[in-house]
Scaffold this motif. Sequence first.
Motif, PDB file in Angstrom:
ATOM      1  N   VAL A  37       0.844  -1.202   0.000  1.00  0.00           N
ATOM      2  CA  VAL A  37       0.000   0.000   0.000  1.00  0.00           C
ATOM      3  C   VAL A  37       0.877   1.247   0.000  1.00  0.00           C
ATOM      4  O   VAL A  37       0.628   2.206  -0.750  1.00  0.00           O
ATOM      5  CB  VAL A  37      -0.955   0.004   1.210  1.00  0.00           C
ATOM      6  N   ARG A  38       1.916   1.244   0.815  1.00  0.00           N
ATOM      7  CA  ARG A  38       2.810   2.408   0.889  1.00  0.00           C
ATOM      8  C   ARG A  38       3.549   2.629  -0.430  1.00  0.00           C
ATOM      9  O   ARG A  38       3.721   3.763  -0.877  1.00  0.00           O
ATOM     10  CB  ARG A  38       3.808   2.230   2.034  1.00  0.00           C
ATOM     11  N   ILE A  39       4.003   1.559  -1.047  1.00  0.00           N
ATOM     12  CA  ILE A  39       4.722   1.674  -2.317  1.00  0.00           C
ATOM     13  C   ILE A  39       3.836   2.273  -3.400  1.00  0.00           C
ATOM     14  O   ILE A  39       4.245   3.161  -4.153  1.00  0.00           O
ATOM     15  CB  ILE A  39       5.254   0.298  -2.755  1.00  0.00           C
ATOM     16  N   HIS A  40       2.592   1.799  -3.477  1.00  0.00           N
ATOM     17  CA  HIS A  40       1.691   2.288  -4.521  1.00  0.00           C
ATOM     18  C   HIS A  40       1.152   3.680  -4.226  1.00  0.00           C
ATOM     19  O   HIS A  40       0.773   4.406  -5.148  1.00  0.00           O
ATOM     20  CB  HIS A  40       0.534   1.309  -4.709  1.00  0.00           C
ATOM     21  N   ALA A  41       1.115   4.054  -2.963  1.00  0.00           N
ATOM     22  CA  ALA A  41       0.555   5.354  -2.603  1.00  0.00           C
ATOM     23  C   ALA A  41       1.554   6.491  -2.769  1.00  0.00           C
ATOM     24  O   ALA A  41       1.155   7.644  -2.943  1.00  0.00           O
ATOM     25  CB  ALA A  41       0.055   5.316  -1.155  1.00  0.00           C
ATOM     26  N   GLN A  42       2.847   6.203  -2.713  1.00  0.00           N
ATOM     27  CA  GLN A  42       3.825   7.279  -2.798  1.00  0.00           C
ATOM     28  C   GLN A  42       3.906   7.837  -4.215  1.00  0.00           C
ATOM     29  O   GLN A  42       3.584   7.159  -5.195  1.00  0.00           O
ATOM     30  CB  GLN A  42       5.190   6.807  -2.328  1.00  0.00           C
ATOM     31  N   GLU A  43       4.332   9.088  -4.331  1.00  0.00           N
ATOM     32  CA  GLU A  43       4.348   9.783  -5.608  1.00  0.00           C
ATOM     33  C   GLU A  43       5.595   9.493  -6.429  1.00  0.00           C
ATOM     34  O   GLU A  43       5.588   9.606  -7.651  1.00  0.00           O
ATOM     35  CB  GLU A  43       4.227  11.292  -5.374  1.00  0.00           C
ATOM     36  N   ALA A  44       6.670   9.120  -5.786  1.00  0.00           N
ATOM     37  CA  ALA A  44       7.919   8.871  -6.510  1.00  0.00           C
ATOM     38  C   ALA A  44       7.795   7.639  -7.402  1.00  0.00           C
ATOM     39  O   ALA A  44       7.132   6.656  -7.051  1.00  0.00           O
ATOM     40  CB  ALA A  44       9.062   8.674  -5.521  1.00  0.00           C
ATOM     41  N   THR A  45       8.412   7.718  -8.574  1.00  0.00           N
ATOM     42  CA  THR A  45       8.397   6.595  -9.509  1.00  0.00           C
ATOM     43  C   THR A  45       9.421   5.548  -9.082  1.00  0.00           C
ATOM     44  O   THR A  45      10.590   5.868  -8.882  1.00  0.00           O
ATOM     45  CB  THR A  45       8.715   7.068 -10.936  1.00  0.00           C
ATOM     46  N   ILE A  46       8.966   4.316  -8.951  1.00  0.00           N
ATOM     47  CA  ILE A  46       9.844   3.220  -8.547  1.00  0.00           C
ATOM     48  C   ILE A  46      10.101   2.332  -9.766  1.00  0.00           C
ATOM     49  O   ILE A  46       9.158   1.767 -10.329  1.00  0.00           O
ATOM     50  CB  ILE A  46       9.206   2.389  -7.418  1.00  0.00           C
ATOM     51  N   PRO A  47      11.347   2.198 -10.213  1.00  0.00           N
ATOM     52  CA  PRO A  47      11.632   1.350 -11.374  1.00  0.00           C
ATOM     53  C   PRO A  47      11.201  -0.094 -11.133  1.00  0.00           C
ATOM     54  O   PRO A  47      11.204  -0.577  -9.992  1.00  0.00           O
ATOM     55  CB  PRO A  47      13.154   1.454 -11.522  1.00  0.00           C
ATOM     56  N   CYS A  48      10.847  -0.775 -12.190  1.00  0.00           N
ATOM     57  CA  CYS A  48      10.460  -2.183 -12.086  1.00  0.00           C
ATOM     58  C   CYS A  48      11.694  -3.038 -11.795  1.00  0.00           C
ATOM     59  O   CYS A  48      12.791  -2.761 -12.286  1.00  0.00           O
ATOM     60  CB  CYS A  48       9.807  -2.658 -13.378  1.00  0.00           C
ATOM     61  N   THR A  49      11.508  -4.077 -11.019  1.00  0.00           N
ATOM     62  CA  THR A  49      12.587  -5.008 -10.717  1.00  0.00           C
ATOM     63  C   THR A  49      12.747  -6.000 -11.867  1.00  0.00           C
ATOM     64  O   THR A  49      11.848  -6.150 -12.705  1.00  0.00           O
ATOM     65  CB  THR A  49      12.283  -5.777  -9.432  1.00  0.00           C
ATOM     66  N   PRO A  50      13.893  -6.694 -11.954  1.00  0.00           N
ATOM     67  CA  PRO A  50      14.051  -7.718 -12.994  1.00  0.00           C
ATOM     68  C   PRO A  50      12.929  -8.766 -12.956  1.00  0.00           C
ATOM     69  O   PRO A  50      12.448  -9.204 -14.011  1.00  0.00           O
ATOM     70  CB  PRO A  50      15.406  -8.335 -12.664  1.00  0.00           C
ATOM     71  N   GLU A  51      12.498  -9.144 -11.738  1.00  0.00           N
ATOM     72  CA  GLU A  51      11.429 -10.138 -11.627  1.00  0.00           C
ATOM     73  C   GLU A  51      10.124  -9.588 -12.192  1.00  0.00           C
ATOM     74  O   GLU A  51       9.378 -10.301 -12.873  1.00  0.00           O
ATOM     75  CB  GLU A  51      11.241 -10.546 -10.165  1.00  0.00           C
ATOM     76  N   GLU A  52       9.838  -8.315 -11.923  1.00  0.00           N
ATOM     77  CA  GLU A  52       8.618  -7.700 -12.435  1.00  0.00           C
ATOM     78  C   GLU A  52       8.657  -7.535 -13.948  1.00  0.00           C
ATOM     79  O   GLU A  52       7.617  -7.436 -14.589  1.00  0.00           O
ATOM     80  CB  GLU A  52       8.411  -6.335 -11.776  1.00  0.00           C
ATOM     81  N   ARG A  53       9.854  -7.518 -14.497  1.00  0.00           N
ATOM     82  CA  ARG A  53      10.011  -7.360 -15.946  1.00  0.00           C
ATOM     83  C   ARG A  53      10.123  -8.706 -16.658  1.00  0.00           C
ATOM     84  O   ARG A  53      10.411  -8.767 -17.838  1.00  0.00           O
ATOM     85  CB  ARG A  53      11.251  -6.508 -16.227  1.00  0.00           C
TER      86      ARG A  53
END
Length: 272
Positions: A190-206
């Motif tokens: 929830v905290r990760i998705h709620a924050q405004e900063a862009t978080i790069p995708c991880t290798p696993e997510e890609r």
Amino acid sequence: MKLINKFDAPDSIVAAIKADPYTKAGADFSITELISPPQIRRLWKKHEEEISIDVRDEVWKLLGKGVHAALEQAEDVGIKEQRFHATHDGTTVSGAVDLIEDGVVTDYKVTSVFSVQKGLKEDWESQLNLYAWLLRQNDITATSLNIVTICRDWMKSRAGKPDYPDSPVVVLRVPVWSDERQDRYLDRRVRIHAQEATIPCTPEERWARGAYEVMGGRGRPKIFDTHNEATGYVNEQENPKLRVVKGNAKFIRCESWCDVAEFCPQWKGEKG
């Protein structure tokens, strides 16, 4: 989002794809959104009116919807296709659970044989445990978690061969996390998705292939797709010289399956 039909699929197929019943029913986040990469969700939200998706790339989702519709009509007991809601620190979370029967939570996946051969995905384990968290907030205890996979490309002629499933229907058991671990994971997502900063995708997510290498052994480096696989291999060996390094990865999702790749600063930056 615009649905295009570059390869002239019949109107009936196009209409079926357009008739998507999915909704998160007014929640801030769905379980599916929480386990997804935050960068993809953010880019979708920002560029939704500009995104074009071809019918051919949505056909697999159509198959999945058909399977879910058929299973929903089956006469087994339990709670089927019910959406639950819960609140965490003022944020509303929802999720639709395929089947709950005497504490057993089941989720159906239409997927490939390759996915089953790779074993239980981290995303699947996280999703089912977030369902367990959601049910717990609604006074329902999940005693076990299962994923029932239906392999769309299964071939009977290959059954019996090593590592090949004997049936197109394969049940994967999902470990049930402790309540504390479920709480921590839900809070973190929830905290990760709620924050405004862009978080790069991880290798696993890609969906990286060859993202990590194990160096220090004899011969060529061992190549792995995920960090967990690489570290797991190292832990099994009796060689203190082994170390995990980044490999020359190929990112399958970015190259072929990400609907927002053309808007992604991470992907565009890597392509120069």
